[in-house]
Design a protein around this motif. Structure first.
Motif, PDB file in Angstrom:
ATOM      1  N   VAL A  52     -40.912 110.620  22.196  1.00 28.97           N
ATOM      2  CA  VAL A  52     -42.030 110.527  23.160  1.00 28.97           C
ATOM      3  C   VAL A  52     -41.650 111.237  24.460  1.00 28.97           C
ATOM      4  O   VAL A  52     -42.426 112.023  25.012  1.00 28.97           O
ATOM      5  CB  VAL A  52     -42.405 109.049  23.444  1.00 28.97           C
ATOM      6  N   ILE A  53     -40.442 110.982  24.910  1.00 33.07           N
ATOM      7  CA  ILE A  53     -39.984 111.582  26.173  1.00 33.07           C
ATOM      8  C   ILE A  53     -39.930 113.111  26.042  1.00 33.07           C
ATOM      9  O   ILE A  53     -40.326 113.841  26.955  1.00 33.07           O
ATOM     10  CB  ILE A  53     -38.613 110.970  26.569  1.00 33.07           C
ATOM     11  N   ALA A  54     -39.495 113.590  24.892  1.00 31.15           N
ATOM     12  CA  ALA A  54     -39.465 115.044  24.671  1.00 31.15           C
ATOM     13  C   ALA A  54     -40.875 115.618  24.713  1.00 31.15           C
ATOM     14  O   ALA A  54     -41.101 116.723  25.221  1.00 31.15           O
ATOM     15  CB  ALA A  54     -38.795 115.357  23.333  1.00 31.15           C
ATOM     16  N   GLU A  55     -41.847 114.870  24.202  1.00 33.39           N
ATOM     17  CA  GLU A  55     -43.244 115.333  24.225  1.00 33.39           C
ATOM     18  C   GLU A  55     -43.786 115.457  25.645  1.00 33.39           C
ATOM     19  O   GLU A  55     -44.612 116.315  25.921  1.00 33.39           O
ATOM     20  CB  GLU A  55     -44.143 114.357  23.440  1.00 33.39           C
ATOM     21  N   MET A  61     -47.639 116.653  33.504  1.00 36.08           N
ATOM     22  CA  MET A  61     -47.909 115.234  33.743  1.00 36.08           C
ATOM     23  C   MET A  61     -48.655 114.990  35.052  1.00 36.08           C
ATOM     24  O   MET A  61     -49.265 113.938  35.225  1.00 36.08           O
ATOM     25  CB  MET A  61     -46.590 114.452  33.717  1.00 36.08           C
ATOM     26  N   SER A  62     -48.611 115.970  35.958  1.00 33.26           N
ATOM     27  CA  SER A  62     -49.291 115.772  37.245  1.00 33.26           C
ATOM     28  C   SER A  62     -50.815 115.814  37.077  1.00 33.26           C
ATOM     29  O   SER A  62     -51.553 115.451  37.980  1.00 33.26           O
ATOM     30  CB  SER A  62     -48.837 116.825  38.249  1.00 33.26           C
ATOM     31  N   ARG A  63     -51.274 116.244  35.902  1.00 36.26           N
ATOM     32  CA  ARG A  63     -52.730 116.359  35.676  1.00 36.26           C
ATOM     33  C   ARG A  63     -53.380 115.028  35.310  1.00 36.26           C
ATOM     34  O   ARG A  63     -54.595 114.924  35.266  1.00 36.26           O
ATOM     35  CB  ARG A  63     -53.005 117.343  34.531  1.00 36.26           C
ATOM     36  N   TYR A  64     -52.565 114.022  35.004  1.00 35.97           N
ATOM     37  CA  TYR A  64     -53.148 112.799  34.444  1.00 35.97           C
ATOM     38  C   TYR A  64     -53.117 111.633  35.433  1.00 35.97           C
ATOM     39  O   TYR A  64     -52.144 111.463  36.174  1.00 35.97           O
ATOM     40  CB  TYR A  64     -52.404 112.411  33.159  1.00 35.97           C
ATOM     41  N   THR A  65     -54.186 110.835  35.400  1.00 36.54           N
ATOM     42  CA  THR A  65     -54.244 109.681  36.298  1.00 36.54           C
ATOM     43  C   THR A  65     -53.553 108.462  35.696  1.00 36.54           C
ATOM     44  O   THR A  65     -53.186 107.537  36.419  1.00 36.54           O
ATOM     45  CB  THR A  65     -55.711 109.297  36.603  1.00 36.54           C
ATOM     46  N   GLU A  66     -53.401 108.449  34.379  1.00 33.69           N
ATOM     47  CA  GLU A  66     -52.710 107.312  33.765  1.00 33.69           C
ATOM     48  C   GLU A  66     -52.153 107.690  32.390  1.00 33.69           C
ATOM     49  O   GLU A  66     -52.627 108.620  31.734  1.00 33.69           O
ATOM     50  CB  GLU A  66     -53.639 106.087  33.649  1.00 33.69           C
ATOM     51  N   LEU A  67     -51.131 106.937  32.009  1.00 29.45           N
ATOM     52  CA  LEU A  67     -50.539 107.060  30.676  1.00 29.45           C
ATOM     53  C   LEU A  67     -50.982 105.811  29.914  1.00 29.45           C
ATOM     54  O   LEU A  67     -50.764 104.685  30.391  1.00 29.45           O
ATOM     55  CB  LEU A  67     -49.018 107.112  30.798  1.00 29.45           C
ATOM     56  N   VAL A  68     -51.608 106.023  28.761  1.00 27.96           N
ATOM     57  CA  VAL A  68     -52.226 104.894  28.059  1.00 27.96           C
ATOM     58  C   VAL A  68     -51.610 104.740  26.671  1.00 27.96           C
ATOM     59  O   VAL A  68     -51.728 105.633  25.817  1.00 27.96           O
ATOM     60  CB  VAL A  68     -53.747 105.111  27.914  1.00 27.96           C
ATOM     61  N   LYS A  90     -42.634 105.925  34.199  1.00 29.69           N
ATOM     62  CA  LYS A  90     -42.830 105.305  35.523  1.00 29.69           C
ATOM     63  C   LYS A  90     -41.835 105.888  36.517  1.00 29.69           C
ATOM     64  O   LYS A  90     -42.180 106.254  37.635  1.00 29.69           O
ATOM     65  CB  LYS A  90     -42.619 103.801  35.367  1.00 29.69           C
ATOM     66  N   GLU A  91     -40.590 105.953  36.077  1.00 30.89           N
ATOM     67  CA  GLU A  91     -39.509 106.436  36.949  1.00 30.89           C
ATOM     68  C   GLU A  91     -39.656 107.934  37.243  1.00 30.89           C
ATOM     69  O   GLU A  91     -39.558 108.373  38.384  1.00 30.89           O
ATOM     70  CB  GLU A  91     -38.182 106.147  36.222  1.00 30.89           C
ATOM     71  N   ARG A  92     -39.924 108.695  36.201  1.00 30.74           N
ATOM     72  CA  ARG A  92     -39.909 110.159  36.324  1.00 30.74           C
ATOM     73  C   ARG A  92     -41.187 110.707  36.950  1.00 30.74           C
ATOM     74  O   ARG A  92     -41.147 111.619  37.760  1.00 30.74           O
ATOM     75  CB  ARG A  92     -39.719 110.744  34.917  1.00 30.74           C
ATOM     76  N   PHE A  93     -42.344 110.120  36.564  1.00 33.76           N
ATOM     77  CA  PHE A  93     -43.627 110.687  37.009  1.00 33.76           C
ATOM     78  C   PHE A  93     -44.394 109.765  37.965  1.00 33.76           C
ATOM     79  O   PHE A  93     -45.404 110.181  38.521  1.00 33.76           O
ATOM     80  CB  PHE A  93     -44.533 110.993  35.802  1.00 33.76           C
TER      81      PHE A  93
END
Ligand code: SF4
Length: 201
Positions: A52-55, A61-68, A90-93
């Motif tokens: 998942v992290i590699a994906e 990631m700056s384009r998204y308002t949330e990770l669901v 959470k930590e990275r983005f």
């Protein structure tokens, strides 16, 4: 190639697993293999947290308002991967994190999971479906039987107590006005929000 991440509006969705303890009569998976333009959501193998992290690196990631955490299965079936991927994101983005769930993660994992989600997950969206436990059994057909409905309610209350924003949902046109009022009362009692979401079928 498996679809692990996919866009829905301004959110980036995570497809962790195809496992689910339910067999809902209305499950979209019975009729389709994708959502919107997601690409096929049936997985040839469940992704690890590292997968998942590699994906994430393939997306801006700056384009998204949330990770669901949502996908074609119940995300708490892959709880360890969910927790690791959420912690990384959470930590990275610094991105808002939501979990869309049937609310049966405590039964799936054999323990209370709200304390594990707290601090990582901002919003928990739980499918309430109906105010009637008997109708719930007929609609959702959970493998935990009659333990499921009270466990789902307890999980929602537990997440709210742990400081997460909790939204319980039913689907528009599937309930009577009276049933929707009963759902609103259940949510008020639990200290969570109630949302009637549009029919997606
Ligand atoms: S909980 Fe969701 S994934 Fe599972 S059977 Fe029901 S609709 Fe399908």
């Amino acid at each position: 190639m498996d679809t692990i991440l996919y866009e829905v509006h301004s959110g980036l969705y995570v497809n962790l697993t195809n496992k689910c303890p339910c067999a809902c009569t209305f499950c979209l998976r019975q009729e389709m293999d994708s959502v919107g333009g997601s690409g096929p959501l049936w997985l040839s193998k469940e992704p690890s947290a590292e997968d998942v992290i590699a994906e994430f690196s393939r997306f801006d990631m700056s384009r998204y308002t949330e990770l669901v955490f949502c996908g074609f299965g119940e995300p708490t079936e892959a709880l360890d991967v969910l927790l690791k991927a959420a912690a990384y994101a959470k930590e990275r983005f610094g991105i808002k994190i939501r979990v869309n769930t049937n609310g049966l993660g405590d039964l799936v994992n054999g323990k209370r999971i709200a304390p594990l989600l707290a601090g990582l997950v901002d919003v928990v969206s739980v499918s309430l479906n109906t105010p009637d436990p008997a109708k719930y059994m007929a609609l959702v057909r959970p493998r935990f039987g009659e333990d499921a409905y009270p466990a789902m309610l307890a999980f929602a209350g537990d997440c709210a107590s742990a400081g997460m924003q909790v939204v319980m949902t039913t689907v528009a046109t599937t309930l009577t006005d009276e049933e929707e009022k009963q759902c609103a009362a259940i949510c008020e009692e639990l200290g969570v929000s109630y949302r009637i979401r549009p029919w997606e079928g």
